[in-house]
Scaffold this motif. Structure first.
Motif, mmCIF file in Angstrom:
data_model
loop_
_atom_site.group_PDB
_atom_site.id
_atom_site.type_symbol
_atom_site.label_atom_id
_atom_site.label_comp_id
_atom_site.label_asym_id
_atom_site.label_seq_id
_atom_site.Cartn_x
_atom_site.Cartn_y
_atom_site.Cartn_z
ATOM 1 N N SER A 166 -9.105 -17.591 -5.328
ATOM 2 C CA SER A 166 -8.222 -16.462 -5.007
ATOM 3 C C SER A 166 -7.287 -16.117 -6.160
ATOM 4 O O SER A 166 -6.825 -14.975 -6.259
ATOM 5 C CB SER A 166 -7.394 -16.785 -3.760
ATOM 6 N N PHE B 26 -8.869 -13.532 -8.522
ATOM 7 C CA PHE B 26 -9.056 -12.304 -7.751
ATOM 8 C C PHE B 26 -7.720 -11.617 -7.500
ATOM 9 O O PHE B 26 -7.607 -10.388 -7.629
ATOM 10 C CB PHE B 26 -9.745 -12.618 -6.425
ATOM 11 N N CYS B 27 -6.712 -12.394 -7.139
ATOM 12 C CA CYS B 27 -5.379 -11.832 -6.892
ATOM 13 C C CYS B 27 -4.794 -11.255 -8.185
ATOM 14 O O CYS B 27 -4.158 -10.191 -8.170
ATOM 15 C CB CYS B 27 -4.467 -12.903 -6.316
ATOM 16 N N TYR C 232 -6.476 -7.943 -8.891
ATOM 17 C CA TYR C 232 -5.980 -6.908 -7.984
ATOM 18 C C TYR C 232 -4.587 -6.438 -8.402
ATOM 19 O O TYR C 232 -4.296 -5.232 -8.393
ATOM 20 C CB TYR C 232 -5.956 -7.444 -6.560
ATOM 21 N N SER D 172 -10.364 -1.218 -4.407
ATOM 22 C CA SER D 172 -9.924 -2.615 -4.502
ATOM 23 C C SER D 172 -9.122 -3.027 -3.273
ATOM 24 O O SER D 172 -9.250 -4.163 -2.790
ATOM 25 C CB SER D 172 -9.099 -2.831 -5.773
ATOM 26 N N THR D 173 -8.328 -2.098 -2.730
ATOM 27 C CA THR D 173 -7.521 -2.422 -1.551
ATOM 28 C C THR D 173 -8.374 -2.567 -0.301
ATOM 29 O O THR D 173 -7.990 -3.257 0.648
ATOM 30 C CB THR D 173 -6.442 -1.334 -1.338
ATOM 31 N N LEU E 203 -9.699 -6.531 -0.999
ATOM 32 C CA LEU E 203 -8.894 -7.677 -1.421
ATOM 33 C C LEU E 203 -7.980 -8.258 -0.342
ATOM 34 O O LEU E 203 -7.933 -9.483 -0.178
ATOM 35 C CB LEU E 203 -8.093 -7.319 -2.666
ATOM 36 N N LEU F 84 -8.271 -12.182 0.654
ATOM 37 C CA LEU F 84 -7.195 -13.149 0.452
ATOM 38 C C LEU F 84 -6.788 -13.810 1.763
ATOM 39 O O LEU F 84 -6.410 -14.989 1.779
ATOM 40 C CB LEU F 84 -5.991 -12.465 -0.196
ATOM 41 N N ASN G 92 -18.387 -9.475 -5.621
ATOM 42 C CA ASN G 92 -16.938 -9.280 -5.629
ATOM 43 C C ASN G 92 -16.455 -8.790 -6.989
ATOM 44 O O ASN G 92 -15.598 -7.905 -7.079
ATOM 45 C CB ASN G 92 -16.228 -10.599 -5.283
ATOM 46 N N LEU H 191 -14.208 -5.443 -8.153
ATOM 47 C CA LEU H 191 -12.831 -5.662 -8.604
ATOM 48 C C LEU H 191 -12.643 -5.435 -10.100
ATOM 49 O O LEU H 191 -11.545 -5.077 -10.543
ATOM 50 C CB LEU H 191 -12.401 -7.088 -8.255
#
Length: 317
Positions: A33, A36-37, A40, A79-80, A83, A87, A283, A287
């Motif tokens: 995460s 990825f976070c 984002y 993306s929103t 994600l 998460l 993913n 992203l």
């Protein structure tokens, strides 16, 4: 698979799916995460900065930057759409997703991916007119024309992808509610149906060919003409300078289409590739472009870069 995962969606509108995240890497979900976070966060900040700078700077109010703003909004939505739920799975083990919410997520992912592809075609057309017919650029790409192009890109995505959730909603789901993915990927969802889903499969393949195939064709045709015009210029400096105006667009195109092509080929031919690698790549291809596009345009577009530096130094004084 346990009996608790076997359900009969006789009233599927009130049913839920279970998203597994990245099967086989559950122990590493928290660590996964982090990148990825980070991606984002960069995507959200970068795209909002692009929108802010273009809005504030009158000299940036032109066709290419209007398309860039459309791209920024598309990237934010895309993306929103995946994600936050991803998460929630990684951090809180919140794997349940309502059937209708799953179809909504599915629709947003593919709808805005199709829009993004269309925006790249519009940008290629802008570069074609600017380089091949520079004297006609301002009268060809007027604000009403840009608005019509933008509207057609949006409507194409909305209309072409609408059958995805409508068809998926018709199928009878009586096998399992477990989706071996971190978001509601179209084929992963419809494969759970216990009826013939060939219509969904054939339609999604047709849309992929129509959207990606035709868009890549039009972009290639545009750049064929652009390269002809560039190579006809008299000096090397003029050729490099002209080609440099296409640099950001070309980088963004490669960032979008190469991972998409690689993911599609892997999905259809990589049967021996571990499932978790499939999902990680899927993913990443959703992203990575939203994160890289504002960085590419911010670094390579002099007006945007200069305006950003001015804002930073002006606030610091």
């Amino acid at each position: 698979m346990s009996d608790s995962n076997i359900i009969n969606f006789t009233n599927f509108t009130n049913s839920t799916f279970i998203l597994l995240g990245i099967p086989g890497l559950e122990a590493a979900h928290v660590w996964i995460s982090i990148p990825f976070c980070t991606m984002y966060t960069i995507a959200v900040l970068g795209n909002f900065i692009i929108l802010f700078i273009v809005k504030r700077e009158p000299s940036l109010h032109g066709p290419m930057n209007y398309f860039l703003c459309m791209l920024a909004v598309t990237d934010l939505v895309l993306s929103t759409s995946i994600l936050p739920k991803m998460l929630a799975i990684f951090w809180f083990n919140s794997r349940e997703i309502d059937f209708s919410a799953c179809l909504t997520q599915l629709y947003f992912i593919y709808c805005f991916s199709a829009m993004e592809s269309g925006i790249f075609v519009a940008m290629a057309f802008d570069r074609y007119v600017a380089i091949c017919h520079p004297l006609r650029h301002s009268i060809t790409l007027t604000n009403p024309v840009v608005a019509k192009i933008g509207l057609s890109v949006v409507l194409r995505g909305i209309i072409l992808i609408l059958p995805y959730p409508l068809l998926a909603r018709q199928w009878l789901y009586c096998r399992t509610n477990v989706i071996s993915h971190s978001y509601c990927e179209h084929i992963a969802v419809v494969k759970l149906a216990c009826t013939d889903i060939r219509i969904s499969s054939y339609y999604s393949l047709s849309v992929a060919f129509f959207v990606i195939g035709l868009d890549v064709f039009f972009i290639t045709m545009s750049y064929t003409q652009i390269l002809r015009a560039i190579f006809s210029l008299p000096t090397k400096d003029a050729r490099l300078k002209t080609f440099g105006t296409c640099g950001s667009h070309l980088c963004a195109i490669l960032t979008f289409y190469i991972p998409t092509l690689f993911s599609s080929l892997l999905h259809r031919f990589g049967h021996n590739v571990p499932l978790h690698l499939h999902i990680l790549i899927a993913n990443m291809y959703l992203l990575e472009p939203p994160m890289l596009n504002p960085v590419i345009y911010g670094m390579r577009t002099k007006q945007i870069r200069d305006r950003l530096l001015w804002l930073i130094t002006h606030k610091g004084t």
